[in-house]
Design a protein around this motif. Structure first.
Motif, PDB file in Angstrom:
ATOM      1  N   HIS A   5       0.837  -1.205   0.000  1.00 21.27           N
ATOM      2  CA  HIS A   5       0.000   0.000   0.000  1.00 21.27           C
ATOM      3  C   HIS A   5       0.869   1.252   0.000  1.00 21.27           C
ATOM      4  CE1 HIS A   5      -3.373   2.663   0.870  1.00 21.27           C
ATOM      5  NE2 HIS A   5      -2.653   3.192   1.838  1.00 21.27           N
ATOM      6  N   HIS A   6       1.954   1.220   0.756  1.00 19.26           N
ATOM      7  CA  HIS A   6       2.839   2.384   0.854  1.00 19.26           C
ATOM      8  C   HIS A   6       3.430   2.750  -0.503  1.00 19.26           C
ATOM      9  CE1 HIS A   6       5.679   5.175   2.686  1.00 19.26           C
ATOM     10  NE2 HIS A   6       6.646   4.603   2.004  1.00 19.26           N
ATOM     11  N   VAL A   7       3.668   1.747  -1.351  1.00 21.99           N
ATOM     12  CA  VAL A   7       4.267   2.016  -2.661  1.00 21.99           C
ATOM     13  C   VAL A   7       3.225   2.003  -3.776  1.00 21.99           C
ATOM     14  CG1 VAL A   7       6.492   1.101  -1.928  1.00 21.99           C
ATOM     15  CG2 VAL A   7       4.859  -0.424  -3.058  1.00 21.99           C
ATOM     16  N   VAL A  15       9.316 -19.002  20.870  1.00 20.71           N
ATOM     17  CA  VAL A  15      10.358 -18.237  20.191  1.00 20.71           C
ATOM     18  C   VAL A  15       9.660 -17.264  19.254  1.00 20.71           C
ATOM     19  CG1 VAL A  15      12.335 -18.326  18.629  1.00 20.71           C
ATOM     20  CG2 VAL A  15      12.032 -20.114  20.365  1.00 20.71           C
ATOM     21  N   ARG A  16       9.854 -15.979  19.501  1.00 25.14           N
ATOM     22  CA  ARG A  16       9.160 -14.945  18.720  1.00 25.14           C
ATOM     23  C   ARG A  16       9.831 -14.752  17.366  1.00 25.14           C
ATOM     24  NH1 ARG A  16       8.243  -9.727  21.961  1.00 25.14           N
ATOM     25  NH2 ARG A  16       6.574 -11.067  22.797  1.00 25.14           N
ATOM     26  N   VAL A  17       9.014 -14.799  16.318  1.00 24.83           N
ATOM     27  CA  VAL A  17       9.469 -14.576  14.950  1.00 24.83           C
ATOM     28  C   VAL A  17       8.935 -13.221  14.484  1.00 24.83           C
ATOM     29  CG1 VAL A  17       9.320 -15.424  12.577  1.00 24.83           C
ATOM     30  CG2 VAL A  17       9.514 -17.053  14.475  1.00 24.83           C
ATOM     31  N   PRO A  18       9.771 -12.369  13.883  1.00 27.54           N
ATOM     32  CA  PRO A  18       9.311 -11.049  13.433  1.00 27.54           C
ATOM     33  C   PRO A  18       8.501 -11.162  12.139  1.00 27.54           C
ATOM     34  CG  PRO A  18      11.628 -11.317  12.901  1.00 27.54           C
ATOM     35  CD  PRO A  18      11.225 -12.550  13.682  1.00 27.54           C
ATOM     36  N   ARG A  19       7.282 -11.657  12.254  1.00 27.57           N
ATOM     37  CA  ARG A  19       6.486 -12.007  11.073  1.00 27.57           C
ATOM     38  C   ARG A  19       6.095 -10.791  10.243  1.00 27.57           C
ATOM     39  NH1 ARG A  19       1.634 -14.366  13.413  1.00 27.57           N
ATOM     40  NH2 ARG A  19       2.199 -13.218  15.307  1.00 27.57           N
ATOM     41  N   TYR A  20       5.673  -9.717  10.889  1.00 23.74           N
ATOM     42  CA  TYR A  20       5.263  -8.512  10.154  1.00 23.74           C
ATOM     43  C   TYR A  20       6.436  -7.988   9.319  1.00 23.74           C
ATOM     44  CZ  TYR A  20       3.257  -3.823   9.426  1.00 23.74           C
ATOM     45  OH  TYR A  20       2.768  -2.666   8.864  1.00 23.74           O
ATOM     46  N   GLU A  21       7.608  -7.912   9.926  1.00 24.98           N
ATOM     47  CA  GLU A  21       8.776  -7.402   9.219  1.00 24.98           C
ATOM     48  C   GLU A  21       9.163  -8.323   8.066  1.00 24.98           C
ATOM     49  OE1 GLU A  21      11.855  -4.856   8.221  1.00 24.98           O
ATOM     50  OE2 GLU A  21      10.082  -4.556   9.467  1.00 24.98           O
ATOM     51  N   MET A  22       8.924  -9.617   8.206  1.00 30.41           N
ATOM     52  CA  MET A  22       9.206 -10.544   7.112  1.00 30.41           C
ATOM     53  C   MET A  22       8.360 -10.201   5.884  1.00 30.41           C
ATOM     54  SD  MET A  22       9.472 -14.108   9.275  1.00 30.41           S
ATOM     55  CE  MET A  22      10.228 -15.172   8.065  1.00 30.41           C
ATOM     56  N   GLY A  23       7.088  -9.854   6.111  1.00 34.84           N
ATOM     57  CA  GLY A  23       6.223  -9.474   5.000  1.00 34.84           C
ATOM     58  C   GLY A  23       6.696  -8.195   4.331  1.00 34.84           C
ATOM     59  N   VAL A  24       7.098  -7.218   5.135  1.00 37.93           N
ATOM     60  CA  VAL A  24       7.611  -5.949   4.595  1.00 37.93           C
ATOM     61  C   VAL A  24       8.847  -6.207   3.733  1.00 37.93           C
ATOM     62  CG1 VAL A  24       8.697  -3.754   5.207  1.00 37.93           C
ATOM     63  CG2 VAL A  24       6.695  -4.548   6.480  1.00 37.93           C
ATOM     64  N   GLN A  25       9.788  -6.960   4.276  1.00 36.73           N
ATOM     65  CA  GLN A  25      11.037  -7.210   3.562  1.00 36.73           C
ATOM     66  C   GLN A  25      10.815  -8.006   2.285  1.00 36.73           C
ATOM     67  OE1 GLN A  25      13.996  -6.075   4.196  1.00 36.73           O
ATOM     68  NE2 GLN A  25      13.999  -5.410   6.326  1.00 36.73           N
ATOM     69  N   ALA A  26       9.855  -8.927   2.308  1.00 37.90           N
ATOM     70  CA  ALA A  26       9.593  -9.750   1.127  1.00 37.90           C
ATOM     71  C   ALA A  26       9.120  -8.901  -0.047  1.00 37.90           C
ATOM     72  CB  ALA A  26       8.559 -10.829   1.452  1.00 37.90           C
ATOM     73  N   VAL A  27       8.247  -7.928   0.219  1.00 37.74           N
ATOM     74  CA  VAL A  27       7.785  -7.033  -0.845  1.00 37.74           C
ATOM     75  C   VAL A  27       8.928  -6.144  -1.320  1.00 37.74           C
ATOM     76  CG1 VAL A  27       6.255  -5.085  -1.366  1.00 37.74           C
ATOM     77  CG2 VAL A  27       5.372  -7.079  -0.151  1.00 37.74           C
ATOM     78  N   ASP A  28       9.745  -5.656  -0.396  1.00 33.53           N
ATOM     79  CA  ASP A  28      10.883  -4.829  -0.785  1.00 33.53           C
ATOM     80  C   ASP A  28      11.851  -5.599  -1.681  1.00 33.53           C
ATOM     81  OD1 ASP A  28      10.142  -2.443   0.324  1.00 33.53           O
ATOM     82  OD2 ASP A  28      11.292  -2.705   2.174  1.00 33.53           O
ATOM     83  N   LEU A  29      12.041  -6.885  -1.404  1.00 36.74           N
ATOM     84  CA  LEU A  29      12.923  -7.689  -2.247  1.00 36.74           C
ATOM     85  C   LEU A  29      12.390  -7.775  -3.673  1.00 36.74           C
ATOM     86  CD1 LEU A  29      13.905 -10.608   0.165  1.00 36.74           C
ATOM     87  CD2 LEU A  29      15.416  -8.840  -0.750  1.00 36.74           C
ATOM     88  N   LEU A  30      11.088  -7.903  -3.832  1.00 36.93           N
ATOM     89  CA  LEU A  30      10.506  -7.917  -5.176  1.00 36.93           C
ATOM     90  C   LEU A  30      10.710  -6.577  -5.872  1.00 36.93           C
ATOM     91  CD1 LEU A  30       7.107  -9.820  -4.788  1.00 36.93           C
ATOM     92  CD2 LEU A  30       9.203 -10.632  -5.865  1.00 36.93           C
ATOM     93  N   ARG A  31      10.517  -5.502  -5.138  1.00 30.00           N
ATOM     94  CA  ARG A  31      10.663  -4.176  -5.734  1.00 30.00           C
ATOM     95  C   ARG A  31      12.108  -3.906  -6.156  1.00 30.00           C
ATOM     96  NH1 ARG A  31      10.106  -0.241  -2.330  1.00 30.00           N
ATOM     97  NH2 ARG A  31       9.593   1.298  -3.933  1.00 30.00           N
ATOM     98  N   ARG A  32      13.061  -4.493  -5.421  1.00 27.72           N
ATOM     99  CA  ARG A  32      14.474  -4.301  -5.760  1.00 27.72           C
ATOM    100  C   ARG A  32      14.988  -5.382  -6.694  1.00 27.72           C
ATOM    101  NH1 ARG A  32      15.237  -3.708   0.059  1.00 27.72           N
ATOM    102  NH2 ARG A  32      16.405  -5.667   0.057  1.00 27.72           N
ATOM    103  N   ASP A  33      14.061  -6.242  -7.181  1.00 24.44           N
ATOM    104  CA  ASP A  33      14.440  -7.396  -7.995  1.00 24.44           C
ATOM    105  C   ASP A  33      15.313  -8.366  -7.222  1.00 24.44           C
ATOM    106  OD1 ASP A  33      13.042  -6.480 -10.233  1.00 24.44           O
ATOM    107  OD2 ASP A  33      14.738  -5.260 -10.883  1.00 24.44           O
ATOM    108  N   GLY A  34      15.368  -8.192  -5.904  1.00 21.51           N
ATOM    109  CA  GLY A  34      15.964  -9.189  -5.020  1.00 21.51           C
ATOM    110  C   GLY A  34      17.452  -9.367  -5.104  1.00 21.51           C
ATOM    111  N   GLY A  35      18.159  -8.529  -5.858  1.00 18.58           N
ATOM    112  CA  GLY A  35      19.568  -8.797  -6.067  1.00 18.58           C
ATOM    113  C   GLY A  35      20.505  -7.828  -5.383  1.00 18.58           C
ATOM    114  N   THR A  36      21.736  -8.253  -5.193  1.00 15.72           N
ATOM    115  CA  THR A  36      22.822  -7.395  -4.735  1.00 15.72           C
ATOM    116  C   THR A  36      24.027  -7.697  -5.625  1.00 15.72           C
ATOM    117  OG1 THR A  36      23.809  -8.994  -3.201  1.00 15.72           O
ATOM    118  CG2 THR A  36      21.976  -7.674  -2.374  1.00 15.72           C
ATOM    119  N   SER A  37      25.105  -6.984  -5.425  1.00 13.50           N
ATOM    120  CA  SER A  37      26.311  -7.253  -6.208  1.00 13.50           C
ATOM    121  C   SER A  37      26.885  -8.631  -5.925  1.00 13.50           C
ATOM    122  CB  SER A  37      27.367  -6.184  -5.906  1.00 13.50           C
ATOM    123  OG  SER A  37      27.678  -6.172  -4.519  1.00 13.50           O
ATOM    124  N   ASP A  38      26.497  -9.206  -4.783  1.00 15.24           N
ATOM    125  CA  ASP A  38      26.999 -10.533  -4.402  1.00 15.24           C
ATOM    126  C   ASP A  38      26.013 -11.650  -4.720  1.00 15.24           C
ATOM    127  OD1 ASP A  38      29.348  -9.415  -3.292  1.00 15.24           O
ATOM    128  OD2 ASP A  38      28.229  -8.900  -1.472  1.00 15.24           O
TER     129      ASP A  38
END
Length: 340
Positions: free
Chosen positions: A87-89, A281-304
């Motif tokens: 929604h933010h993007v 054991v607490r898992v940061p589930r909300y942040e996982m969803g945020v990061q997953a969308v960001d990875l798609l927006r960045r095409d998921g890649g780095t120089s490595d």
């Protein structure tokens, strides 16, 4: 008469180019301007034509999300994080359920691929060859799964599991059990390895009690496996299973935590609401969803290579863990458990 970008721009008091960026590249526009443009569009009843936009830009402004089971309480927080980021993007989500079937995931990818800009795969059970085929159709990001060739975000089991095991050891537990998840779960394999390593390091026995469905019924079956052993504490694949396991143990007259301590995984909302509260054991589930969308927006890649993000877990002690019973053998005998 159709409402156009020009109409929205005039209402919002900005340029047509700014309105276009709000709907195509919202991260390039300040928040106050974005909200003003969206308010003007809502007032006028304007809705961007996503099909037309895709023909021009090659993007739909839609991401797909595939989860193995929408009834599993692990996933709503992940979906909320993904939805908030989308929604933010200025994007939308298409969410679908694979029904805990590894064979059902690839057909869903085929169906969604032509309608979305990429797909978030949550806790995918597909093997690597199927993942490779899926990635050939559309960009992917993985949640709760690590693949050598794809970007993803996962829950780092450290320090969560070691902290849980050390907590149990300090409370006098020397015989631990693990009620595992599906045999095809990669995260389950990682957890077993960490449990074995930490138990060996601190001199604690552990028993692999088997692999079970990550459901209420799987937890109940896990409880029956626990009853065939002399463990005094048990780690469980997820909170849903752990809660069901506790309920079944009580049904057999076994006190939690008086006779057996229980630790879950996820820290779903219900974990703190039951009696006793579930240590987990607490898992940061909300942040996982945020990061997953960001990875798609960045095409998921780095120089490595593909980006893989490990988010830390944390042990949360509650009432389902306690000091090990001093006369466990007598309690075991009095509990009315099935004979081993």
């Amino acid at each position: 008469m159709a409402i156009t970008l020009r109409d929205v721009a005039a209402r919002a008091g900005v340029s047509i180019a700014t309105v276009s960026r709000v709907f195509q590249r919202p991260e390039m526009v300040g928040e106050r301007t974005r909200e003003r443009v969206r308010a003007a569009a809502a007032d006028l009843g304007y809705s961007p034509n996503r099909t037309a936009r895709a023909l021009i830009t090659g993007r739909y402004g839609v991401y797909g999300v595939i989860v193995p089971d929408l009834e599993n309480p692990f996933f709503p927080a992940v979906l909320k994080g993904a939805q908030a980021r989308a929604h933010h993007v200025g994007a939308q989500l298409l969410i679908t359920d694979a029904g805990e079937s590894p064979e059902g995931e690839l057909p869903l990818v085929r169906t969604l691929a032509g309608q979305v800009d990429g797909i978030v795969l949550c806790s995918s059970r597909m093997d690597e060859s199927a993942l490779e085929e899926a990635a050939s159709m559309t960009p992917l990001s993985l949640v709760n799964r690590v693949s050598p060739d794809l970007p993803g975000v996962f829950a780092d089991v450290t320090p969560g599991i070691p902290a849980a095991i050390r907590h149990l050891r300090r409370m006098g537990h020397r015989r631990l059990g693990y009620v595992g998840g599906p045999g095809v779960s990669r995260s389950d394999t990682v957890r077993r390895a960490v449990i074995e390593e930490i138990c060996a390091e601190i001199g604690t026995e552990w028993t692999d009690l088997g692999s079970f469905a990550p459901t209420v019924e799987g937890g109940r079956q896990g409880a029956e496996a626990v009853l065939q052993t002399d463990v005094t504490a048990v780690l469980v694949y997820n909170d849903l299973m752990a809660l069901a396991l506790m309920e079944r143990l009580r049904g057999f007259g076994v006190a939690v935590p008086g006779q057996i301590s229980v630790v879950g995984w996820d820290d779903i909302e219900f974990a703190a609401l039951v009696t006793p509260g579930l240590s987990t054991v607490r898992v940061p589930r909300y942040e996982m969803g945020v990061q997953a969308v960001d990875l798609l927006r960045r095409d998921g890649g780095t120089s490595d290579g593909p980006a893989r993000i490990g988010l830390p877990t944390r042990f949360v002690p509650r009432g389902s863990t306690a000091t090990a019973a001093e006369h466990y053998g007598e309690l075991h005998e009095r509990s009315g458990r099935p004979d081993r």
